[in-house]
Structure formats: C-alpha cells, structure tokens
Scaffold this active site. Structure first.
Site, mmCIF file in Angstrom:
data_model
loop_
_atom_site.group_PDB
_atom_site.id
_atom_site.type_symbol
_atom_site.label_atom_id
_atom_site.label_comp_id
_atom_site.label_asym_id
_atom_site.label_seq_id
_atom_site.Cartn_x
_atom_site.Cartn_y
_atom_site.Cartn_z
ATOM 1 N N CYS A 18 0.817 -1.229 0.000
ATOM 2 C CA CYS A 18 0.000 0.000 0.000
ATOM 3 C C CYS A 18 0.844 1.271 0.000
ATOM 4 C CB CYS A 18 -0.951 0.000 1.179
ATOM 5 S SG CYS A 18 -1.883 -1.526 1.295
ATOM 6 N N ASN A 52 -10.295 -0.744 -0.057
ATOM 7 C CA ASN A 52 -8.847 -0.573 0.026
ATOM 8 C C ASN A 52 -8.205 -1.073 -1.276
ATOM 9 O OD1 ASN A 52 -6.106 -0.934 0.518
ATOM 10 N ND2 ASN A 52 -6.386 -1.746 2.575
ATOM 11 N N HIS A 77 -3.791 6.713 2.600
ATOM 12 C CA HIS A 77 -4.196 5.384 2.145
ATOM 13 C C HIS A 77 -5.567 5.057 2.728
ATOM 14 C CE1 HIS A 77 -4.324 1.250 1.203
ATOM 15 N NE2 HIS A 77 -4.024 0.820 2.412
HETATM 16 O O1 UT7 Z 1 -3.893 -1.849 3.412
HETATM 17 C C1 UT7 Z 1 -3.377 -2.516 4.494
HETATM 18 C C2 UT7 Z 1 -3.786 -1.883 5.715
HETATM 19 N N1 UT7 Z 1 -4.844 -2.662 6.353
HETATM 20 C C3 UT7 Z 1 -5.439 -2.120 7.362
HETATM 21 O O2 UT7 Z 1 -5.187 -0.996 7.711
HETATM 22 C C4 UT7 Z 1 -6.439 -2.949 8.147
HETATM 23 C C5 UT7 Z 1 -6.375 -2.539 9.608
HETATM 24 N N2 UT7 Z 1 -7.324 -3.259 10.425
HETATM 25 C C6 UT7 Z 1 -8.639 -3.008 10.411
HETATM 26 O O3 UT7 Z 1 -9.090 -2.148 9.692
HETATM 27 C C7 UT7 Z 1 -9.531 -3.753 11.371
HETATM 28 O O4 UT7 Z 1 -8.737 -4.502 12.269
HETATM 29 C C8 UT7 Z 1 -10.520 -4.709 10.640
HETATM 30 C C9 UT7 Z 1 -11.575 -3.892 9.908
HETATM 31 C C10 UT7 Z 1 -9.774 -5.581 9.652
HETATM 32 C C11 UT7 Z 1 -11.224 -5.615 11.650
HETATM 33 O O5 UT7 Z 1 -11.872 -4.840 12.629
HETATM 34 P P1 UT7 Z 1 -11.756 -5.248 14.156
HETATM 35 O O6 UT7 Z 1 -12.580 -4.303 14.914
HETATM 36 O O7 UT7 Z 1 -10.291 -5.321 14.500
HETATM 37 O O8 UT7 Z 1 -12.448 -6.675 14.179
HETATM 38 P P2 UT7 Z 1 -11.846 -8.077 14.659
HETATM 39 O O9 UT7 Z 1 -10.850 -8.571 13.677
HETATM 40 O O10 UT7 Z 1 -11.436 -7.963 16.077
HETATM 41 O O11 UT7 Z 1 -13.120 -9.009 14.579
HETATM 42 C C12 UT7 Z 1 -14.210 -8.814 15.464
HETATM 43 C C13 UT7 Z 1 -15.277 -9.830 15.152
HETATM 44 C C14 UT7 Z 1 -14.784 -11.271 15.148
HETATM 45 O O12 UT7 Z 1 -15.789 -12.063 15.750
HETATM 46 P P3 UT7 Z 1 -15.645 -12.561 17.275
HETATM 47 O O13 UT7 Z 1 -14.395 -13.364 17.326
HETATM 48 O O14 UT7 Z 1 -15.576 -11.312 18.098
HETATM 49 O O15 UT7 Z 1 -16.889 -13.343 17.482
HETATM 50 C C15 UT7 Z 1 -14.709 -11.612 13.687
HETATM 51 O O16 UT7 Z 1 -14.908 -12.978 13.436
HETATM 52 O O17 UT7 Z 1 -15.829 -9.593 13.856
HETATM 53 C C16 UT7 Z 1 -15.863 -10.831 13.133
HETATM 54 N N3 UT7 Z 1 -15.732 -10.527 11.700
HETATM 55 C C17 UT7 Z 1 -16.773 -10.272 10.904
HETATM 56 N N4 UT7 Z 1 -18.095 -10.286 11.115
HETATM 57 C C18 UT7 Z 1 -18.896 -9.977 10.076
HETATM 58 C C19 UT7 Z 1 -14.586 -10.403 10.985
HETATM 59 N N5 UT7 Z 1 -14.863 -10.075 9.718
HETATM 60 C C20 UT7 Z 1 -16.223 -9.996 9.642
HETATM 61 C C21 UT7 Z 1 -17.121 -9.693 8.594
HETATM 62 N N6 UT7 Z 1 -18.437 -9.701 8.851
HETATM 63 N N7 UT7 Z 1 -16.685 -9.400 7.340
#
Ligand code: UT7
Length: 320
Positions: free
Chosen positions: A111, A277, A247
């Site tokens: 990125c 993204n 980004h």
């Molecule tokens: O270009 C490269 C740069 N990339 C980034 O900057 C990404 C940076 N990270 C993020 O933006 C965030 O960490 C995410 C958007 C990827 C994830 O958000 P989060 O608040 O950190 O969520 P999480 O990974 O902690 O997941 C929370 C919950 C999980 O369920 P449990 O374990 O709490 O029951 C996941 O299984 O959300 C669940 N989950 C989803 N639910 C519905 C993960 N993906 C999804 C989804 N739909 N697509």
C-alpha cells in the site's frame, strides 16, 4: 531539484460490489463492514487486469499532463498483483503506451507503492539525467483474496491510479519512508513454494492473510508519527496543509490520524466508502479524484501517505 506532479489519472473496474451483494455470498453484514471500516462498496475486476487498468489510468494521466508517452524516461509501477511474474507491469505499460524512451520496472511496497515510486522518481531526477516519469499504483487484489475469509475479502477493491511527474524546482518538499520487515507476517501472501525435480512440494496456492488488529495499531501509531516528523523537518505546520490524502484502508484509522494531528476531518478526503482498500492504487486514485474535482490550486500544500504490508510506510509533503 525535485519532482512535481503535472497530471493525474485513474481507472476503476465497471463491476461494483456492494456490502449487500456480499451479504448474499458470505456470513457478513452491511452493518459490520460499514461500522468497522466505513466501506460501502468496492469495484471488482471482471474484464479488467492489473495491466489494463494501469494502462487506462496512465493514458488519462498523460492526457491530463499534456505529455506524450515518448517524453517519459521512467515508468515505476507499485503493485503486488501483477498479471505476470515477468515481464513487469511497467514494461507491459511501456509497450501499450509506446513509451519507447522509458526505463520501466515494478516495485513491491504494497500500500506504500505509490509513495515509494514517487521517492524513486525524486531520486532519479536528483541524479540529473531523468526529466519525466510516470508513477502508477495498480492492483487486482480480488484475485489474491480467500473469498471464504470474511475478515479480509470484504476490505479490498481493485483499481489503478497514475501521476505524471517532472523534474522541477518545486513540488515534493519533503518525504519520509520506512520499513519494518520483522513485522511482515501480520499482512502477507506467499508466492509459489520451491518446487523442482529435487524438492516435492504440493502446497496449495496461498491467499492474503492479515492480523487486522496488529495492522490497525501499526497504522494509527506510525502514520501520524511519520507525517509529524516530515512536517517538522520541512518546518511546515499541519495547519498549513490543505489536504491529507491518506491510504484508504479504514475510516477509523483516518479519523484517528486526524485527531492525533489535531486537524479537522474535512482536510482528509476519502473514497474508501466507494472503493474499499485498493492497496497501491488507493492514494493515486484519490489524488486524481480530488484533482479532477478542482480541489487543488497551484501552491497548495498537501500530504500524501501510504502504509501497509512489509510493513512499509511513506509520506510526502507536496507543493501542488
Ligand atoms: O492496506 C493494508 C492496511 N490494512 C489495514 O489498515 C487494516 C487494519 N485493520 C482493520 O481495519 C480492522 O482490524 C478490521 C476492519 C480488519 C477488523 O476490525 P476489528 O474491529 O479489528 O475486528 P476483529 O478482527 O477484532 O473481529 C471482530 C469480530 C470477530 O468475531 P468474534 O471473534 O468477536 O466473534 C470476527 O470474526 O468480527 C468478526 N468478523 C466479521 N463479522 C462480520 C470479521 N470479519 C467480519 C465480517 N463480517 N466481514
């Protein structure tokens, strides 16, 4: 001498996939995607390839810059999703444009690819023998996603952005770039394994995997630090910056950076709602959109910033 952006262009695939479309094919919701990321839809390649999108973005940038392809002496493409291992996307673009006088190569900085590309142009211009460059960020990340992994595939979109830059007295005022390979595993995708008559290897094709929370923590800490350092070195206050073109990974990251820099959200244009993204394509596509909307006037100070896999980060302070 430095590098000045004299034209921009971009291309997004015609096929649009909304969060509601994703709800129909996986266990996710519009509410989850929107509230965690701000993303509402993304463009996904169906007919397009990384090269075809990059060529179209490049043509638009050349037209915008009123520059003939033969004037280019450098083409740098930031991509992690080229159509072929070789020749490079940049060489394919050179051929499509007839940019016969250019040196062309790809770089892999994920990125941060467009920012690193700008840095390369800047350094080539400083060497004295290069005058005009085409810097492109182009990605088809949809082909590198595990579409059964809802935690990654909902985040990304396809597209390409390009800028024509020329050797000039004014333009890039200051740049900061960095890498931290020790944290590379938090966002990665393996290439082919070693496989030859001497090693048997049946490993399945790998897809993008990400520890979202680690990448998130990295971004909200490193991006404002890098921007602050760059502005301080240039003796420019954040208040003097008209736009911060970051980004487009997550609206919460952008809001956090704005807060840490004590700057209003209006100074941070976004397109992640429509595009998701686009990795290396993210910054140049957004830059092209705000440029074409007439939001940039000569002499405006703007900051560009990319961050992602590697880990890598890069920012540039530009006088438009
Ligand atoms: O270009 C490269 C740069 N990339 C980034 O900057 C990404 C940076 N990270 C993020 O933006 C965030 O960490 C995410 C958007 C990827 C994830 O958000 P989060 O608040 O950190 O969520 P999480 O990974 O902690 O997941 C929370 C919950 C999980 O369920 P449990 O374990 O709490 O029951 C996941 O299984 O959300 C669940 N989950 C989803 N639910 C519905 C993960 N993906 C999804 C989804 N739909 N697509």
């Amino acid at each position: 001498m430095t590098a000045r952006i004299i034209g921009t262009g971009s291309y997004l695939p015609s096929h649009v996939v909304s969060n509601q479309d994703l709800e129909k094919i996986m266990d996710t919701t519009d509410e989850w995607i929107r509230s965690r990321t701000g993303i509402e839809q993304r463009h996904i390649a169906v007919e397009e390839t990384t090269t075809s999108m990059a060529v179209e973005a490049a043509r638009r940038a050349l037209e915008n810059a009123q520059t003939d392809a033969k004037e280019l002496d450098l083409i740098v493409v930031g991509t992690v999703s080229s159509d072929r291992h070789f020749p490079s996307t940049a060489c394919e673009i050179q051929s499509a444009l007839g940019a016969v006088n250019a040196v062309a190569f790809d770089i892999n900085a994920a990125c941060s690819g467009f920012l690193f590309g700008l840095g390369i142009a800047n350094a080539y211009f400083a060497s004295g023998s290069f005058q005009k460059a085409l810097i492109i960020g182009a990605e088809t990340l949809s082909k590198m996603m595990d579409w059964n992994d809802r935690s990654t595939c909902v985040l990304f979109g396809d597209g390409a952005g390009a800028a024509v830059v020329e050797r000039s007295e004014e333009g890039i005022i200051s740049m900061v770039q960095g890498s931290d390979g020790a944290r590379g595993n938090v966002l990665s995708c393996h290439n082919r394994p070693v496989n030859n008559p001497f090693v048997k290897n049946d490993t399945a094709l790998d897809y993008t995997s990400m520890n979202g929370q680690e990448v998130y923590k990295f971004a909200v800490r490193t991006v404002p630090e890098a921007i602050s350092k760059m502005l301080k070195e240039a003796n420019v206050s954040p208040d003097e910056v008209k736009y911060f073109v970051l980004h487009q990974a997550n609206i919460r990251i952008i809001e956090s950076v704005a807060k840490r820099l004590s700057q209003p959200a209006e100074k941070f244009p976004t397109n992640l709602q429509r595009c998701g993204n686009i990795s290396a394509g993210s910054v140049p596509v957004l830059l092209d959109e705000i440029h074409r909307k007439g939001m940039l006037q000569k002499g405006d100070k703007i900051v560009l910033a990319g961050f992602g896999a590697g880990l890598t980060w890069g920012s540039a302070l530009i006088s438009w």
